[in-house]
Design an enzyme around this catalytic site. Sequence first.
Site, mmCIF file in Angstrom:
data_model
loop_
_atom_site.group_PDB
_atom_site.id
_atom_site.type_symbol
_atom_site.label_atom_id
_atom_site.label_comp_id
_atom_site.label_asym_id
_atom_site.label_seq_id
_atom_site.Cartn_x
_atom_site.Cartn_y
_atom_site.Cartn_z
ATOM 1 N N CYS A 104 4.985 0.810 -3.447
ATOM 2 C CA CYS A 104 4.223 1.672 -2.542
ATOM 3 C C CYS A 104 3.113 0.888 -1.856
ATOM 4 O O CYS A 104 2.877 1.050 -0.656
ATOM 5 C CB CYS A 104 3.632 2.853 -3.314
ATOM 6 S SG CYS A 104 2.627 3.958 -2.294
ATOM 7 N N CYS A 200 2.138 9.815 -7.987
ATOM 8 C CA CYS A 200 1.640 10.976 -7.242
ATOM 9 C C CYS A 200 2.647 12.113 -7.178
ATOM 10 O O CYS A 200 2.282 13.276 -7.255
ATOM 11 C CB CYS A 200 1.248 10.550 -5.828
ATOM 12 S SG CYS A 200 2.632 10.005 -4.797
#
Length: 362
Positions: A104, A200
């Site tokens: 990410c 997340c």
Amino acid sequence: MKNLNKNTKIIVGLSGGVDSSVTALLLLKQGYQVEALFMKNWEEDDKGRYCSAKQDLSDAQNITNKLSIKLHTINFSVDYWNDVFTHFLKEYKKGRTPNPDILCNQKIKFGAFLKHAISLGADKIATGHYARIAKKNGTYQLKTGLDNNKDQSYFLHLLSQYQLSKSLFPLGETNKIDVRNIATENGFVTAKKKDSTGICFIGERKFSEFLATYLPKQQGNIVGEQGQFIKHHQGLAFYTIGQRKGLEIGGGFGKSGKPWFVADKCIERNELVVVQGDHTLLYYQTLNTSKPYWINTPPTLPMTCNAKIRYRQQSQSCMISQDNNKQLKIIFKQPQRAITPGQSIVFYDNETCLGGAIIEYR
């Protein structure tokens, strides 16, 4: 940051957390032109029970209003799905344990985010990571954060020279306690906000519960070190090397009351191998890798350095050599517990992060 012109436009990745909030404040106090960019990387479920994007955006808006800076928003959910999450699922299907946060950072936070920030006129981007960037002999180096407990260089080791040249980490030379104190002194709503933990898109869910919505269950056997059957598992993807919690092995097995741990995954037989206590099968002294990446010029091998096989692990002394396929072989000075295929090993020379590679097998 000392050599930056005060007219430099810096766009802060504002997550709605305390670290990025203080990052924006520190840059503003230094006189830079500061704006903020909030990115959404995951589409919540309809009930919104797990992801906190709405609350995070509200907190980000509160901070930018307080600081009187502009807030931009962008949705990178498609990019995240294509560049990070699909790889995440593929790895778990293979019985491996990937680290999506590293990918990410490379693809989204310092990839798509950086590109969009530049399109908004940014000269630099800044994030609330606890790491440092130094320039030496015309190249950029990634350094550990001074707060050893919060150092995040492990997650940033795939950043390119270009990405480092465009990035700032204002919190690299401070510590978490001071950051929270600064936030409190300035009345930030994020001052006491809990640090985000885990991934997340999983939020507060059990990891196995989340994974089961994307990967079919594939029942197999849980066996002991001698191959003796203990119970069934619902899929190797739901377990990782060194795991203790969730095995639910009753007291009728084993010679002692010691806890059980995952020691290995046998992909061919769909078997999960477990052992009790601090077993020797949990420890290996060597590992082999793929996809080596060096932040600066690749070093001459073999060489001795320090390495981490997981976040917040104390650096371990090791020897790096190269096999005939130009992949890295690592021999540690001391055996390491729970070496996990799919995870990253990251290399260090004192406080300088050299790069890393993907752990393939032990």
